[in-house]
Design a protein around this motif. Structure first.
Motif, mmCIF file in Angstrom:
data_model
loop_
_atom_site.group_PDB
_atom_site.id
_atom_site.type_symbol
_atom_site.label_atom_id
_atom_site.label_comp_id
_atom_site.label_asym_id
_atom_site.label_seq_id
_atom_site.Cartn_x
_atom_site.Cartn_y
_atom_site.Cartn_z
ATOM 1 N N GLU A 182 -9.400 -2.967 -61.265
ATOM 2 C CA GLU A 182 -8.084 -3.024 -61.899
ATOM 3 C C GLU A 182 -6.977 -3.010 -60.857
ATOM 4 O O GLU A 182 -6.963 -2.188 -59.944
ATOM 5 N N SER A 199 -11.554 8.941 -59.110
ATOM 6 C CA SER A 199 -11.014 7.628 -58.758
ATOM 7 C C SER A 199 -10.689 7.580 -57.274
ATOM 8 O O SER A 199 -10.310 8.594 -56.679
ATOM 9 N N GLU A 236 -7.091 8.345 -64.972
ATOM 10 C CA GLU A 236 -8.287 7.868 -65.673
ATOM 11 C C GLU A 236 -9.506 7.892 -64.742
ATOM 12 O O GLU A 236 -9.400 7.614 -63.549
ATOM 13 N N LYS A 237 -10.659 8.260 -65.277
ATOM 14 C CA LYS A 237 -11.886 8.233 -64.473
ATOM 15 C C LYS A 237 -12.345 6.793 -64.327
ATOM 16 O O LYS A 237 -12.634 6.111 -65.304
ATOM 17 N N ARG A 238 -12.414 6.323 -63.096
ATOM 18 C CA ARG A 238 -12.797 4.942 -62.833
ATOM 19 C C ARG A 238 -13.966 4.838 -61.856
ATOM 20 O O ARG A 238 -14.582 3.795 -61.740
ATOM 21 N N TYR A 241 -9.380 13.134 -56.719
ATOM 22 C CA TYR A 241 -8.751 11.818 -56.581
ATOM 23 C C TYR A 241 -8.511 11.576 -55.101
ATOM 24 O O TYR A 241 -7.862 12.367 -54.413
ATOM 25 N N GLY A 286 -1.400 8.282 -67.316
ATOM 26 C CA GLY A 286 -2.714 8.095 -67.913
ATOM 27 C C GLY A 286 -3.581 7.144 -67.113
ATOM 28 O O GLY A 286 -4.795 7.333 -66.977
ATOM 29 N N MET A 287 -2.958 6.102 -66.529
ATOM 30 C CA MET A 287 -3.700 5.138 -65.717
ATOM 31 C C MET A 287 -4.125 5.758 -64.392
ATOM 32 O O MET A 287 -5.228 5.522 -63.903
#
Length: 322
Positions: A191, A125, A207-209, A10, A203-204
Motif C-alpha cells: 500500500e 507494520s 493498522e497491522k500490515r 511499529y 487508522g491507516m
C-alpha cells in the motif's frame, strides 16, 4: 506470553530527510489521545541527538553513533532486553523504533523475530517514508550513487506501508511518475499513501500490515547482510556564536549537494531564543526550543563524503563568514 499480551511494534524507515520523525510525532499524539504509554527507540548516526526535546515527556532510548541494522545491532538487543526486564515496573502499550535514514529495516525485523523478543513483541507494520520531492533525483544515475539507490530499494521492499511524503512540493505529473517508479520496485500489493507533513489518518498508520511470510521475498530481493551506507556519515559543528536567521538559511542552502540532511539547535541573534532547525530538500524550518532546557549551538550535517578535512574546512569557512 500469548499474542494478546504481546506489545505491538511499529518500525519507521526511510531515507534521510523523508519525514520519519514527523510521522512518529503524529503517531505519538494519537497514543497520547488514547491514554497509551509508548516506548521509543531512536537511532542516530551522529554522536548526539538534537531532537530529544521533541520527546521530553516520553520513555525514550537513544542509540547513537551507529546504525542499529549493523554496527550497533547488539545495542538494539540490549535495549530490548532492558525493556523486557522493566515490563512489570514500567509497562508499555506500544513500541516505536525509528532507524537512521540509512538503516535496512530487514535487520531490525529479524532481531524482533528472534528469541526472546518474538515472545514479547509483535511487529505490526514497517512504515517506510519517502520524499516525493527528491525521489527522482535520488534514483537518477546522474545525481545519486549506486549505494543510495540500493538502500532506498531495500527500504521500499521491506515496507509494509509506504508513505509518499512532501507531495505538496511537486507537480501532479511529476508525482504520477514517482508513483509509477515506486510501484515498479515495491510491487502493487504494497500500500502506497500520499501525504504532506507526515499527516495521514491514524487508522491507516496503526493498522497491522506486517506478514512474517514476506521474509522469503525480502531475502530474494535484498543483498542480505551487505550494508550500502558506508559512504554516509554525520559530522558535528559546535562552539559558534548566535547569528541572523536569514544568514543561516542562506548558509544552509549553499551547502554542497552531498549534504543530504541537516538538523540541530541554534541561537538566533538578538532574540535570546534557541531554535531547533530541520534542513532537507533545500528547505529549512525553525521551531522554538523551550527556555527551560539547557541548550547550546550545535549543527549536525549528514551526507556522503563528509568525514574529511576538506568538508570540515568548508563548513568552518562558511560559519566564519556569517
Amino acid at each position: 506470553m500469548d499474542n494478546k499480551t504481546k506489545i505491538p511494534v511499529y518500525i519507521l524507515s526511510g531515507f534521510l530527510g523523508s519525514g520519519k520523525t514527523t510521522v512518529l510525532l503524529n503517531m505519538l499524539e494519537h497514543c497520547k489521545n488514547k491514554g497509551q504509554h509508548p516506548g521509543i527507540i531512536l537511532n542516530e548516526l551522529g554522536q548526539e541527538n538534537v531532537e530529544g526535546h521533541l520527546f521530553e515527556d516520553k520513555k525514550v532510548v537513544e542509540l547513537l553513533n551507529g546504525c542499529i541494522c549493523c554496527t550497533i545491532q547488539d545495542d538494539l538487543k540490549e535495549t530490548m532486553d532492558n525493556l523486557i526486564a522493566e515490563m512489570d515496573s514500567s509497562p508499555l502499550d506500544v513500541l516505536f523504533i525509528e532507524g537512521t535514514g540509512v538503516a535496512n529495516p530487514l535487520e531490525i525485523q529479524e532481531s524482533l523475530l528472534s528469541k526472546p523478543y518474538i515472545d514479547q513483541f509483535e511487529i505490526m507494520s514497517i512504515i517506510t517514508v519517502l520524499d516525493a520531492s527528491h525521489y527522482l533525483e535520488y534514483q537518477s544515475v546522474f545525481s545519486s550513487s549506486a549505494e543510495v539507490r540500493k538502500l532506498m530499494k531495500e527500504q521500499m521492499v521491506c515496507g509494509s506501508l509506504l508513505l509518499l511524503n512532501k507531495t505538496d512540493l511537486i507537480r501532479s505529473e511529476q508525482l504520477d511518475k514517482v508513483i509509477q517508479k515506486i510501484t515498479k520496485i515495491a510491487g502493487v500489493e504494497t500500500e502506497l499513501v500520499k501525504c504532506s507533513y507526515g499527516q495521514i489518518e491514524a487508522g491507516m498508520l496503526f493498522e497491522k500490515r506486517f506478514q512474517s511470510i514476506s521474509i522469503g521475498k525480502q531475502h530474494s530481493d535484498i543483498d542480505h547482510h551487505h550494508h550500502h551506507h558506508s559512504t554516509v556519515q554525520a559530522i558535528k559543528l559546535e562552539d559558534f556564536p548566535a547569528f541572523q536567521q536569514k544568514t543561516f538559511e542562506k548558509w544552509l542552502k549553499q551547502l554542497p549537494n552531498n549534504v543530504l540532511r541537516g538538523k540541530g539547535i541554534v541561537e538566533i541573534e538578538n532574540s535570546n531564543q534557541f531554535y531547533s532547525f530541520q534542513y532537507a530538500s533545500k528547505k529549512v524550518t525553525f521551531t522554538p526550543v523551550p527556555s527551560t532546557l539547557n541548550k547550546k549551538n550545535i549543527i549536525i550535517l549528514i551526507g556522503t563524503g563528509l568525514n574529511n578535512e576538506a568538508m570540515n574546512s568548508h563548513c568552518k569557512q562558511l560559519l566564519e563568514g556569517i
